[in-house]
Design a protein around this motif. Structure first.
Motif, PDB file in Angstrom:
ATOM      1  N   VAL A 563       0.774  -1.234   0.161  1.00 48.46           N
ATOM      2  CA  VAL A 563       0.107   0.027   0.097  1.00 48.46           C
ATOM      3  C   VAL A 563       0.966   1.280   0.050  1.00 48.46           C
ATOM      4  N   GLY A 564       2.140   1.258   0.675  1.00 47.33           N
ATOM      5  CA  GLY A 564       2.763   2.524   0.896  1.00 47.33           C
ATOM      6  C   GLY A 564       3.848   2.483   1.832  1.00 47.33           C
ATOM      7  N   SER A 565       4.443   3.586   2.326  1.00 48.12           N
ATOM      8  CA  SER A 565       5.638   3.271   3.367  1.00 48.12           C
ATOM      9  C   SER A 565       5.266   4.734   4.312  1.00 48.12           C
ATOM     10  N   THR A 566       6.012   4.576   5.404  1.00 40.91           N
ATOM     11  CA  THR A 566       5.942   5.614   6.445  1.00 40.91           C
ATOM     12  C   THR A 566       7.400   5.699   7.150  1.00 40.91           C
ATOM     13  N   THR A 567       7.982   6.938   7.032  1.00 37.94           N
ATOM     14  CA  THR A 567       9.280   7.026   7.484  1.00 37.94           C
ATOM     15  C   THR A 567       9.253   7.171   9.128  1.00 37.94           C
ATOM     16  N   LEU A 568      10.250   6.206   9.746  1.00 32.26           N
ATOM     17  CA  LEU A 568      10.488   6.175  11.318  1.00 32.26           C
ATOM     18  C   LEU A 568      11.561   7.237  11.665  1.00 32.26           C
ATOM     19  N   LEU A 569      11.433   7.743  12.798  1.00 33.28           N
ATOM     20  CA  LEU A 569      12.407   8.569  13.475  1.00 33.28           C
ATOM     21  C   LEU A 569      13.563   7.477  13.959  1.00 33.28           C
ATOM     22  N   PHE A 570      14.679   8.430  14.163  1.00 32.21           N
ATOM     23  CA  PHE A 570      15.894   7.582  14.552  1.00 32.21           C
ATOM     24  C   PHE A 570      15.591   6.632  15.872  1.00 32.21           C
ATOM     25  N   SER A 571      15.979   5.627  16.052  1.00 28.80           N
ATOM     26  CA  SER A 571      15.722   4.669  17.158  1.00 28.80           C
ATOM     27  C   SER A 571      14.275   4.586  17.478  1.00 28.80           C
ATOM     28  N   GLN A 572      13.614   3.984  16.444  1.00 28.17           N
ATOM     29  CA  GLN A 572      12.247   3.910  16.992  1.00 28.17           C
ATOM     30  C   GLN A 572      11.939   2.126  16.671  1.00 28.17           C
ATOM     31  N   LYS A 573      11.400   1.474  17.668  1.00 27.09           N
ATOM     32  CA  LYS A 573      11.024  -0.071  17.290  1.00 27.09           C
ATOM     33  C   LYS A 573       9.845  -0.089  17.425  1.00 27.09           C
ATOM     34  N   PRO A 574       8.911  -0.647  16.314  1.00 29.52           N
ATOM     35  CA  PRO A 574       7.733  -0.788  16.110  1.00 29.52           C
ATOM     36  C   PRO A 574       7.279  -1.942  17.311  1.00 29.52           C
ATOM     37  N   LEU A 575       6.160  -1.825  17.906  1.00 31.16           N
ATOM     38  CA  LEU A 575       5.666  -2.983  18.934  1.00 31.16           C
ATOM     39  C   LEU A 575       4.228  -3.366  18.600  1.00 31.16           C
TER      40      LEU A 575
END
Length: 772
Positions: A563-575
């Motif tokens: 579908v698409g992408s989203t940018t993560l900030l530095f040192s973020q781990k999705p939970l």
């Protein structure tokens, strides 16, 4: 930043401390003062051991892996060693007659006093010499002042011939920074700075040939060694008003630290002028001394001129886990927080006995551990209570929990056992049962199933209630990660080639679908917990989150779309993923929420129609790709055009949702389509229904294939006759209904006669007559 220890010793009072963090892992810090000893502490400030020396410590360094500390002392020709792995000390004779004053480990091999097979030394007669590992002098250069702080690195050039550290940098007279190419030492580069900066206190290489220089009058300056930029000050900053004592860089944390004026300032390397943290030391009357990070950037130490050492936690290990909507994550080295914001539960902090290397959470338990041991905590009315500790058969790589069971991965096996209870038969079970099935590389637990993947490519599903294997899939290469959905009926696998696949064991016809545009840097997958059966999930790496949607029932069969992408900030781990909102763990021990850009339609206000056409079109496309048809309906109702309604109706047909499609076309006034769909509404045979819908969508080849797979294959012939596709109709009649050939031939002949092709018309009339 959070202070984790302050170390003070009477023997250190009034002296400048010499200290070194353990390389790589940063679990220990070795400290020496004016007394004849080196004291070793763990990262929480607890004393571990002490090395007694014949004189004051004059130098120490850890080997490249952080296993062995080497120490030299005044009035001694021996080198003292401490092995961190077994907590054992020893010594060896150096064979040198003169007093040693410098000790260094190689960056690449177990050798003393070697950098990268080269040794650069500055001497009191203002010379710089470079020697190889055999002791042969390669070059000697006379400097215009006393050399200080010598480093190896790489200058930034337009065409780099080798990635090796070919540049030697040296501070000369604390005023000039000289850069020498070891292959061309005669043509050194001299960098001078403004006099108002003061003396060079310290400098560090970082990034792609950049240098951060700290000056005594409180200035820090970034410079590039690129030949087109060399000598240009990129980011001069005056962060300390009166003085600066030390600067340090953490490349892994992307931060720089500087100390002076009795305070530490933390800066982002991309923008030195921005201060992210400031720590003041009002009680340090004699001032600060030296800064040093651990290699992973998690801890920062600062020594003071009165002989104390402070340790600060700058970045927690990002350890966390989720089960359903419950999260458990590290909030300090000895604290785990459990929360469930979706259910509105108050977060609970658990004080743990050790600094864990893994965390696992289930519906009613939390487990933390390191090495072979795990500690379990049970959910009670007012929080969590310590339940028991557990020793695994090997070093635990990872652990998963469900309501009743814990599964620990160690040394190619999975150990499954009950968390509570005393049923002997269910206390423990090892997988795989047979070593011939390969080594287990990954595992996961759902409410009912244990999944594991092996290096031989097997993906095995075990029903935990009776420990019975219920399905097994053989992949072409090893499977290194598995991520089942909340129901345990589908899972994403990542193989050893870094390709991603969606595996649906219940789909026997086509159980495995390759994920499109799957990034080779993906490290994890999260399924959306909002509705377990929607088939939405995200794959993430350290920079981006990629949203995928499973289209399980379409006229083309099951498929997965990006579908698409989203940018993560530095040192973020999705939970956790819940209805387009991503909960991430941060290096500060907190959580943050990231709204996925692929779900912007959820933030659309139905009361306004001010969205620009491109934004509205993007939101509608997102809703349709994610099968959010009711949200798409609301979008079309608020600001949709006839074309938007048509697109919604077309997508409903693609996904075989006839009932909703009828509502869409009725709402948009397309009664012809409503009547057509009502005629096929209620068709039981899914292939026949899909064929009808493909025909409506004008994909006639797909419609024919579906008709031929249905319980009414003659529908393909009828479609081709209706479309006047005579050649295809004749071929189908020959295959399906020979008695129809005369009628099709007659109709085909009439077609040729109408366009004036009497030769072919006659031929087909004759063909029809001979078939009667």
């Amino acid at each position: 930043m959070k202070k984790v220890f302050t170390l003070a010793d009477k023997a250190w009072a009034g002296s400048n401390l010499l200290y070194k963090w353990q390389k790589t892992v940063g679990n220990f810090i070795a400290v020496a003062g004016q007394d004849n000893s080196v004291k070793i502490f763990d990262r929480n400030g607890q004393k571990w051991t002490e090395l007694n020396l014949p004189g004051r410590c004059v130098g120490m360094d850890w080997d490249k892996d952080g296993d062995i500390l080497a120490v030299i002392a005044a009035r001694s020709r021996s080198i003292f060693l401490w092995d961190a792995r077994v907590n054992k000390s020893s010594k060896i004779k150096s064979g040198m007659k003169d007093q040693m004053s410098l000790i260094l480990w190689s960056k690449t091999s177990p050798m003393f006093a070697v950098g990268t097979n080269l040794l650069a030394l500055g001497s009191e007669d203002n010379t710089l010499s470079i020697s190889n590992h055999k002791g042969d002098t390669i070059t000697r250069t006379t400097l215009c002042g006393e050399p200080n702080e010598i480093n190896f690195s790489v200058m930034k050039t337009d065409e780099r011939s080798s990635p090796a550290e070919s540049t030697v940098s040296v501070s000369v007279g604390k005023k000039i920074l000289m850069l020498f190419n070891v292959n061309d030492p005669e043509n050194g580069v001299e960098l001078t700075f403004q006099r108002r900066y003061g003396n060079i206190v310290s400098y560090h290489w970082y990034g792609d040939g950049n240098i951060l220089v700290g000056f005594s009058n409180g200035y820090t300056v970034n410079i590039s060694t690129h030949l087109r930029e060399i000598g240009k000050e990129l980011y001069p900053a005056h962060n300390h008003r009166d003085s600066l004592n030390s600067v340090a860089i953490s490349s892994s944390f992307n931060k720089a630290a500087s100390c002076g004026d009795n305070k530490i300032m933390i800066h982002d390397l991309s923008e030195i002028k921005d201060n992210t943290h400031v720590v003041r030391f009002d009680d340090e009357t004699k001032g600060l001394d030296h800064l040093s990070w651990t290699d992973d950037g998690q801890l920062l130490a600062i020594s003071t001129q009165k002989g104390t050492l402070h340790g600060f936690l700058t970045m927690l290990p990002i350890l966390g886990d989720s089960f359903g909507t419950r999260l458990a994550y590290l909030t300090s080295p000895l604290e785990v927080t459990v929360s469930n914001q979706v259910e509105g539960e108050t977060p609970v902090a658990i004080e743990v006995d050790i600094e864990p290397t893994f965390i696992a959470v289930g519906p009613y338990h939390v487990a933390v551990g390191m090495n072979k041991r795990a500690w379990f905590y049970a959910l009670v009315e007012n929080g969590f209570k310590k339940l028991k500790d557990f020793k695994c058969l090997g070093t635990i790589a990872s652990m998963c929990l469900n309501s009743n069971y814990a599964a620990a991965l160690f040394e190619g096996k999975v150990q499954l056992h009950l968390i509570e209870g005393h049923e002997v038969k269910k206390q423990m079970k090892l997988f795989p049962d047979d070593d011939r099935n390969g080594q287990i590389l990954c595992h996961a637990l759902t409410a009912d199933y244990l999944y594991y993947g092996t290096d031989s490519g097997n993906v095995v599903c075990v029903l935990v209630e009776d420990l019975r294997t219920v399905s097994s899939y053989s992949h072409s290469v090893g499977v290194r990660k598995v991520f089942p959905d909340p129901a345990g009926t589908r899972l994403v696998i990542i193989d050893e080639k870094n390709n991603g696949f969606l595996l649906s064991p219940k789909n026997t016809k086509d159980p495995c679908i390759e994920l499109p545009n799957f990034s080779p840097t993906i490290t994890g997958v999260l399924w959306d917990n909002w509705h377990a059966d929607r088939g939405e999930f995200v794959a993430y790496d350290k920079d981006k989150v990629y949203t995928y949607a499973l289209h399980e029932t379409t006229i083309y069969g099951p498929r997965v779309v990006l579908v698409g992408s989203t940018t993560l900030l530095f040192s973020q781990k999705p939970l956790l993923l819940y209805n387009g909102a991503l909960t991430c763990q941060t290096a500060s021990g907190k959580t943050s929420e990231v709204a996925l850009s692929t779900h912007s339609f959820l933030r659309h206000s139905p009361n306004t129609s001010t969205d620009l056409p491109p934004e509205f079109s993007k939101q509608l496309t997102q809703a349709l790709m994610l099968k959010r048809f009711h949200e798409a309906w609301d979008l079309c109702k608020s600001a949709g055009s006839d074309a938007d309604w048509a697109e919604l109706g077309k997508t409903c047909l693609l996904h075989m949702d006839v009932d909703l499609a009828i509502q869409v076309y009725h709402n948009s006034g397309n009664m012809d389509m409503v009547l057509s769909l009502q005629a096929i509404q209620g068709t039981v045979d899914m292939n026949l229904l899909a064929g009808h819908l493909a025909k409506v969508l004008e994909d006639y080849n797909q419609a024919q294939n579906l008709y031929l797979s249905s319980n009414c294959p003659v529908a393909a012939l009828e479609m081709r006759r209706d479309l006047l596709h005579w050649e295809s109709a004749l071929m189908l009649a020959e295959r399906l209904a020979k008695d129809q050939i005369p009628f099709v031939s007659k109709e085909y002949a009439a077609h040729f006669e109408l366009i004036g092709d009497y030769v072919n018309a006659l031929a087909h009339y004759k063909r029809g007559m001979t078939r009667q």
